[in-house]
Design an enzyme around this catalytic site. Structure first.
Site, PDB file in Angstrom:
ATOM      1  N   ASP A  57       0.815  -1.214   0.000  1.00 55.29           N
ATOM      2  CA  ASP A  57       0.000   0.000   0.000  1.00 55.29           C
ATOM      3  C   ASP A  57       0.847   1.262   0.000  1.00 55.29           C
ATOM      4  O   ASP A  57       2.071   1.216   0.184  1.00 55.29           O
ATOM      5  CB  ASP A  57      -0.966  -0.010   1.190  1.00 55.29           C
ATOM      6  CG  ASP A  57      -0.292  -0.435   2.501  1.00 55.29           C
ATOM      7  OD1 ASP A  57       0.956  -0.412   2.575  1.00 55.29           O
ATOM      8  OD2 ASP A  57      -1.010  -0.793   3.459  1.00 55.29           O
ATOM      9  N   ASN A  65      -7.524  -2.851  14.092  1.00 55.91           N
ATOM     10  CA  ASN A  65      -8.903  -3.123  13.682  1.00 55.91           C
ATOM     11  C   ASN A  65      -8.986  -4.326  12.730  1.00 55.91           C
ATOM     12  O   ASN A  65     -10.026  -4.572  12.139  1.00 55.91           O
ATOM     13  CB  ASN A  65      -9.520  -1.888  13.022  1.00 55.91           C
ATOM     14  CG  ASN A  65      -8.796  -1.458  11.749  1.00 55.91           C
ATOM     15  OD1 ASN A  65      -7.828  -2.097  11.327  1.00 55.91           O
ATOM     16  ND2 ASN A  65      -9.251  -0.377  11.142  1.00 55.91           N
ATOM     17  N   HIS A 124      -7.189  -4.710   9.938  1.00 58.46           N
ATOM     18  CA  HIS A 124      -6.901  -4.472   8.521  1.00 58.46           C
ATOM     19  C   HIS A 124      -5.631  -5.198   8.101  1.00 58.46           C
ATOM     20  O   HIS A 124      -4.725  -5.426   8.892  1.00 58.46           O
ATOM     21  CB  HIS A 124      -6.876  -2.981   8.166  1.00 58.46           C
ATOM     22  CG  HIS A 124      -5.711  -2.195   8.658  1.00 58.46           C
ATOM     23  ND1 HIS A 124      -5.772  -0.840   8.900  1.00 58.46           N
ATOM     24  CD2 HIS A 124      -4.425  -2.554   8.936  1.00 58.46           C
ATOM     25  CE1 HIS A 124      -4.585  -0.423   9.295  1.00 58.46           C
ATOM     26  NE2 HIS A 124      -3.751  -1.430   9.333  1.00 58.46           N
ATOM     27  N   GLU A 142      -9.622  -1.838   5.245  1.00 59.94           N
ATOM     28  CA  GLU A 142     -10.277  -1.570   6.515  1.00 59.94           C
ATOM     29  C   GLU A 142     -11.523  -2.461   6.677  1.00 59.94           C
ATOM     30  O   GLU A 142     -11.998  -3.038   5.695  1.00 59.94           O
ATOM     31  CB  GLU A 142     -10.682  -0.090   6.579  1.00 59.94           C
ATOM     32  CG  GLU A 142      -9.515   0.900   6.400  1.00 59.94           C
ATOM     33  CD  GLU A 142      -8.631   1.052   7.640  1.00 59.94           C
ATOM     34  OE1 GLU A 142      -8.470   0.079   8.423  1.00 59.94           O
ATOM     35  OE2 GLU A 142      -8.084   2.157   7.838  1.00 59.94           O
TER      36      GLU A 142
HETATM   37  P1  PGA Z   1       2.201  -1.577  12.615  1.00 53.19           P
HETATM   38  O1  PGA Z   1       1.007  -1.518  11.569  1.00 53.19           O
HETATM   39  O2  PGA Z   1       3.163  -2.575  12.057  1.00 53.19           O
HETATM   40  O3  PGA Z   1       2.803  -0.195  12.596  1.00 53.19           O
HETATM   41  O4  PGA Z   1       1.622  -1.985  13.912  1.00 53.19           O
HETATM   42  C1  PGA Z   1       0.452  -2.718  11.136  1.00 53.19           C
HETATM   43  C2  PGA Z   1      -0.632  -2.428  10.146  1.00 53.19           C
HETATM   44  O5  PGA Z   1      -1.319  -1.401  10.288  1.00 53.19           O
HETATM   45  O6  PGA Z   1      -0.825  -3.252   9.242  1.00 53.19           O
END
Ligand code: PGA
Length: 240
Positions: free
Chosen positions: A66, A134, A136, A141
């Site tokens: 992404d 959450n 994702h 999302e």
């Molecule tokens: P993080 O993010 O590695 O910074 O915890 C994970 C994500 O949002 O996929």
């Protein structure tokens, strides 16, 4: 789904071995990479192994999950910049074979071309994933259809809140992103997902033992035939 609970350090080492194994058999593998705090130790390990001559990225092609909409690759919070800084500039990779979705061209045609490029390359051999609080994966999302391909998304407030630590203020956190879709991720031949820290404990439990539902995007991984879920002791708190 194979579940591996271990220390952060061992997770990075064990996951890195999967890449050593793959690239020794298939030096021109297609790798799906992720950003965020989660993959940093693994990238550190890959850099170390590359310096020691135990792994080479010379012939690989990469596709990142992404990118933030509105950030150019030279912006220090763009995911292109993250990959260049934390991995690509430190290993023997051909940067022209590394792909990150464009944060500036958000057209449907360009998004579709990203999926086509993955397909044309032969598909992703190992897709690396973190997991959002959450649920994702990429920036898919809650509510994202499982059939989605690469597309632009509006980030939830909880995601912007979680990522504001990298920006001067929440107002600077982009509101949109371009992400591989759930289907794009599920098309990968193998998936490595990593969850670290207490804050992920609840979502780890839901992902593994909860219903398979778009409300918890990562739960779709229950349906994938080759997933390794690496979880540190804190994130595994509710499943031990
Ligand atoms: P993080 O993010 O590695 O910074 O915890 C994970 C994500 O949002 O996929």
């Amino acid at each position: 789904m194979k579940i591996i609970i271990d220390s952060r350090e061992n997770i990075a080492k064990k996951a890195a071995l999967r890449y050593v194994e793959l690239l020794s058999k298939k030096p021109d593998a297609i790798l799906g990479y992720a950003t965020g705090s989660t993959p940093l130790d693994l990238y550190g390990e890959l850099v170390k192994l590359n310096k020691e001559g135990k792994i080479s990225f010379k012939d690989v092609t990469t596709f990142n999950l992404d990118e933030y909409v509105g950030l150019d690759g030279s912006h220090d919070q763009s995911y292109r910049y993250f990959m260049n800084t934390n991995l690509f500039s430190k290993v023997d990779i051909d940067v022209s074979k590394t792909n990150v979705p464009s944060g500036l061209d958000t057209s449907a045609e360009t998004a579709a071309a990203y999926d086509k490029a993955i397909e044309a390359a032969g598909g992703i051999d190992i897709q690396l994933l973190g997991i959002g609080n959450n649920g994702h994966i990429g920036f898919n999302e809650p509510g994202t259809p499982f059939g989605s391909s690469t597309h632009m998304v509006e980030l939830t407030e909880s995601t912007r809140e979680a990522n504001k630590r990298f920006f001067a203020s929440i107002d600077d956190v982009p509101t949109h992103a371009v992400t591989m879709g759930i289907k794009t991720v599920m098309n990968a031949k193998s998936i490595i997902i990593i969850a670290l820290g207490k804050a992920k404990a609840e979502i780890v439990k839901k992902t593994i033992y909860g219903d398979v539902t778009p409300d918890v995007p990562a739960s779709v991984l229950q349906l994938h035939p080759d997933v390794e879920f690496y979880i540190d002791e804190e994130a595994a708190e509710l499943i031990k």
